[in-house]
Design a protein around this motif. Structure first.
Motif, PDB file in Angstrom:
ATOM      1  N   VAL A   1      44.800  50.994  48.815  1.00  0.00           N
ATOM      2  CA  VAL A   1      44.287  50.734  47.467  1.00  0.00           C
ATOM      3  C   VAL A   1      43.087  49.788  47.520  1.00  0.00           C
ATOM      4  O   VAL A   1      42.115  49.959  46.776  1.00  0.00           O
ATOM      5  N   ALA A   2      43.118  48.801  48.407  1.00  0.00           N
ATOM      6  CA  ALA A   2      41.980  47.881  48.522  1.00  0.00           C
ATOM      7  C   ALA A   2      40.712  48.616  48.949  1.00  0.00           C
ATOM      8  O   ALA A   2      39.605  48.268  48.506  1.00  0.00           O
ATOM      9  N   ALA A   3      40.864  49.616  49.787  1.00  0.00           N
ATOM     10  CA  ALA A   3      39.692  50.393  50.204  1.00  0.00           C
ATOM     11  C   ALA A   3      39.046  51.083  49.005  1.00  0.00           C
ATOM     12  O   ALA A   3      37.813  51.146  48.897  1.00  0.00           O
ATOM     13  N   ASP A   4      39.870  51.591  48.088  1.00  0.00           N
ATOM     14  CA  ASP A   4      39.343  52.178  46.857  1.00  0.00           C
ATOM     15  C   ASP A   4      38.725  51.112  45.963  1.00  0.00           C
ATOM     16  O   ASP A   4      37.648  51.298  45.394  1.00  0.00           O
ATOM     17  N   MET A   5      39.420  49.987  45.825  1.00  0.00           N
ATOM     18  CA  MET A   5      38.929  48.919  44.957  1.00  0.00           C
ATOM     19  C   MET A   5      37.546  48.439  45.374  1.00  0.00           C
ATOM     20  O   MET A   5      36.695  48.132  44.528  1.00  0.00           O
ATOM     21  N   GLN A   6      37.297  48.353  46.670  1.00  0.00           N
ATOM     22  CA  GLN A   6      36.018  47.845  47.151  1.00  0.00           C
ATOM     23  C   GLN A   6      34.847  48.712  46.716  1.00  0.00           C
ATOM     24  O   GLN A   6      33.718  48.221  46.627  1.00  0.00           O
ATOM     25  N   GLY A   7      35.126  49.982  46.435  1.00  0.00           N
ATOM     26  CA  GLY A   7      34.059  50.876  46.003  1.00  0.00           C
ATOM     27  C   GLY A   7      33.825  50.905  44.509  1.00  0.00           C
ATOM     28  O   GLY A   7      32.906  51.571  44.028  1.00  0.00           O
ATOM     29  N   LEU A   8      34.652  50.170  43.756  1.00  0.00           N
ATOM     30  CA  LEU A   8      34.515  50.152  42.308  1.00  0.00           C
ATOM     31  C   LEU A   8      33.380  49.224  41.869  1.00  0.00           C
ATOM     32  O   LEU A   8      33.029  48.271  42.561  1.00  0.00           O
ATOM     33  N   GLU A   9      32.853  49.493  40.688  1.00  0.00           N
ATOM     34  CA  GLU A   9      31.854  48.596  40.110  1.00  0.00           C
ATOM     35  C   GLU A   9      32.531  47.295  39.709  1.00  0.00           C
ATOM     36  O   GLU A   9      33.638  47.293  39.148  1.00  0.00           O
ATOM     37  N   ALA A  10      31.909  46.170  40.000  1.00  0.00           N
ATOM     38  CA  ALA A  10      32.477  44.877  39.639  1.00  0.00           C
ATOM     39  C   ALA A  10      32.492  44.708  38.124  1.00  0.00           C
ATOM     40  O   ALA A  10      31.584  45.166  37.422  1.00  0.00           O
ATOM     41  N   LEU A  11      33.543  44.052  37.639  1.00  0.00           N
ATOM     42  CA  LEU A  11      33.624  43.734  36.225  1.00  0.00           C
ATOM     43  C   LEU A  11      32.706  42.553  35.916  1.00  0.00           C
ATOM     44  O   LEU A  11      32.043  42.024  36.807  1.00  0.00           O
ATOM     45  N   ALA A  12      32.691  42.122  34.676  1.00  0.00           N
ATOM     46  CA  ALA A  12      31.737  41.091  34.239  1.00  0.00           C
ATOM     47  C   ALA A  12      31.851  39.808  35.053  1.00  0.00           C
ATOM     48  O   ALA A  12      30.853  39.133  35.308  1.00  0.00           O
ATOM     49  N   ASP A  13      33.082  39.455  35.472  1.00  0.00           N
ATOM     50  CA  ASP A  13      33.272  38.210  36.230  1.00  0.00           C
ATOM     51  C   ASP A  13      33.243  38.432  37.738  1.00  0.00           C
ATOM     52  O   ASP A  13      33.588  37.542  38.514  1.00  0.00           O
ATOM     53  N   GLY A  14      32.845  39.622  38.156  1.00  0.00           N
ATOM     54  CA  GLY A  14      32.755  39.936  39.582  1.00  0.00           C
ATOM     55  C   GLY A  14      34.024  40.492  40.171  1.00  0.00           C
ATOM     56  O   GLY A  14      34.059  40.847  41.352  1.00  0.00           O
ATOM     57  N   GLU A  15      35.062  40.598  39.363  1.00  0.00           N
ATOM     58  CA  GLU A  15      36.355  41.077  39.873  1.00  0.00           C
ATOM     59  C   GLU A  15      36.385  42.598  39.973  1.00  0.00           C
ATOM     60  O   GLU A  15      35.846  43.306  39.122  1.00  0.00           O
ATOM     61  N   ARG A  16      37.023  43.081  41.049  1.00  0.00           N
ATOM     62  CA  ARG A  16      37.186  44.518  41.223  1.00  0.00           C
ATOM     63  C   ARG A  16      38.648  44.964  41.191  1.00  0.00           C
ATOM     64  O   ARG A  16      38.929  46.112  40.863  1.00  0.00           O
ATOM     65  N   GLY A  17      39.567  44.089  41.580  1.00  0.00           N
ATOM     66  CA  GLY A  17      40.957  44.512  41.611  1.00  0.00           C
ATOM     67  C   GLY A  17      41.911  43.358  41.833  1.00  0.00           C
ATOM     68  O   GLY A  17      41.510  42.246  42.187  1.00  0.00           O
ATOM     69  N   VAL A  18      43.194  43.651  41.615  1.00  0.00           N
ATOM     70  CA  VAL A  18      44.266  42.671  41.790  1.00  0.00           C
ATOM     71  C   VAL A  18      45.438  43.355  42.497  1.00  0.00           C
ATOM     72  O   VAL A  18      45.853  44.449  42.101  1.00  0.00           O
ATOM     73  N   ILE A  19      45.968  42.687  43.511  1.00  0.00           N
ATOM     74  CA  ILE A  19      47.136  43.183  44.232  1.00  0.00           C
ATOM     75  C   ILE A  19      48.248  42.146  44.115  1.00  0.00           C
ATOM     76  O   ILE A  19      48.028  40.957  44.382  1.00  0.00           O
ATOM     77  N   VAL A  20      49.416  42.581  43.688  1.00  0.00           N
ATOM     78  CA  VAL A  20      50.588  41.710  43.588  1.00  0.00           C
ATOM     79  C   VAL A  20      51.695  42.313  44.445  1.00  0.00           C
ATOM     80  O   VAL A  20      52.088  43.462  44.231  1.00  0.00           O
ATOM     81  N   SER A  21      52.178  41.555  45.413  1.00  0.00           N
ATOM     82  CA  SER A  21      53.260  42.023  46.277  1.00  0.00           C
ATOM     83  C   SER A  21      54.549  41.276  45.954  1.00  0.00           C
ATOM     84  O   SER A  21      54.524  40.208  45.335  1.00  0.00           O
ATOM     85  N   THR A  22      55.659  41.830  46.384  1.00  0.00           N
ATOM     86  CA  THR A  22      56.962  41.223  46.106  1.00  0.00           C
ATOM     87  C   THR A  22      57.544  40.619  47.372  1.00  0.00           C
ATOM     88  O   THR A  22      57.865  41.347  48.324  1.00  0.00           O
ATOM     89  N   ALA A  23      57.644  39.305  47.381  1.00  0.00           N
ATOM     90  CA  ALA A  23      58.301  38.598  48.476  1.00  0.00           C
ATOM     91  C   ALA A  23      59.744  38.324  48.040  1.00  0.00           C
ATOM     92  O   ALA A  23      60.379  39.167  47.401  1.00  0.00           O
ATOM     93  N   SER A  24      60.286  37.173  48.371  1.00  0.00           N
ATOM     94  CA  SER A  24      61.649  36.803  47.983  1.00  0.00           C
ATOM     95  C   SER A  24      61.878  35.356  48.369  1.00  0.00           C
ATOM     96  O   SER A  24      61.256  34.846  49.313  1.00  0.00           O
ATOM     97  N   VAL A  25      62.808  34.690  47.674  1.00  0.00           N
ATOM     98  CA  VAL A  25      63.188  33.345  48.109  1.00  0.00           C
ATOM     99  C   VAL A  25      63.817  33.390  49.496  1.00  0.00           C
ATOM    100  O   VAL A  25      63.849  32.381  50.205  1.00  0.00           O
ATOM    101  N   ALA A  26      64.286  34.565  49.907  1.00  0.00           N
ATOM    102  CA  ALA A  26      64.845  34.713  51.263  1.00  0.00           C
ATOM    103  C   ALA A  26      63.796  34.461  52.330  1.00  0.00           C
ATOM    104  O   ALA A  26      64.127  34.160  53.478  1.00  0.00           O
ATOM    105  N   ALA A  27      62.523  34.584  51.971  1.00  0.00           N
ATOM    106  CA  ALA A  27      61.456  34.271  52.923  1.00  0.00           C
ATOM    107  C   ALA A  27      61.496  32.814  53.334  1.00  0.00           C
ATOM    108  O   ALA A  27      61.043  32.448  54.421  1.00  0.00           O
TER     109      ALA A  27
END
Length: 253
Positions: free
Chosen positions: A123-149
């Motif tokens: 997904v990041a590879a796709d995001m890098q090719g997108l036009e930047a938004l007004a604040d320069g942002e192209r994408g957001v990735i949220v992963s799921t960890a755990s307190v077990a970490a």
């Protein structure tokens, strides 16, 4: 980032945290691709929210790429990825029958850590090719960890190792993608009312819920989704792993 109108991908979207997140994103106006290893649950959630269902094993390079391509074809390249796909079998390293099977450990690492990395890279590879938004942002990735970490219990060696990997992955990914305007964060849930916990005997559920300092209950998938939404919308949150756990610190067993 404003959610309305953007494309999003949620893995593990057929149930639990992923389903709640897919519903939240759709309610906020996103075009959501629901990815799950089980076709039926993915189709049910996608049908509810007007999204696209894709059955895929996130550990597979080919299946992951096909899922991302399907989402891209329907909704355009995703600006939001939320990784919720995961498994949590409980096994001691050495049990009554001897050492745990190496393939059992490997499978947890593959789904929870490699699956997260696989979808992140695609997904990041796709995001890098997108036009930047007004604040320069192209994408957001949220992963799921755990307190077990951080406080893995006896029997959680594989799970804790996999989620610790997700935590460790977050900062170098955030640093690498910063130049492209892509943020990377993780959420570390504590005890949440997901199918895994709700399948336990009621007495066990009650005991576990009582161990949470406040509020003394399981978290809800909607509370996870609420935090995921805030991370997406708050551009300053980057490179973080945020505990969502009611102040619990897990005991050895």
């Amino acid at each position: 980032m404003k959610i309305d109108g953007v494309a999003a991908i949620v893995t593990g979207g057929g149930s639990g945290l992923g389903a709640a997140t897919a519903r939240m994103l759709a309610a906020a106006g996103a075009r959501v691709t629901v990815v799950d290893v089980k076709a039926g649950p993915a189709e049910q959630v996608a049908g509810e929210i007007g999204g696209l269902a894709v059955a895929a094993d996130v550990t597979s390079a080919e299946a992951g790429a096909a899922a991302v391509a399907a989402g891209r074809e329907r909704h355009g390249a995703a600006r939001i990825l939320v990784n919720c796909a995961g498994i949590a079998p409980a096994q001691r390293i050495v049990g009554r029958d001897g050492a745990v099977a190496l393939d059992d450990f490997r499978r947890v690492i593959e789904v929870n850590l490699i699956g997260t990395f696989n979808m992140m890279r695609l997904v990041a590879a796709d995001m890098q090719g997108l036009e930047a938004l007004a604040d320069g942002e192209r994408g957001v990735i949220v992963s799921t960890a755990s307190v077990a970490a951080f406080e893995g219990q006896i029997g959680q060696a594989a799970y804790a190792a996999s989620k610790g990997g997700v935590v460790a992955l977050t900062m170098p990914a955030a640093r690498e993608f910063a130049r492209s305007g892509i943020r990377v964060n993780a959420i570390a849930p504590g005890l949440f009312a997901t199918p895994m916990l709700l399948g336990m005997p009621q007495a066990v559920q009650d005991s576990l819920a009582a161990s949470v300092p406040f509020p003394s209950r399981f978290g809800t998938p909607e509370e996870y989704a609420s935090l995921a939404r805030h991370i997406v919308e708050n551009t300053m949150i980057n490179g973080e792993c945020i505990r969502l756990d009611g102040a619990i610190r897990m005991q050895p067993r």
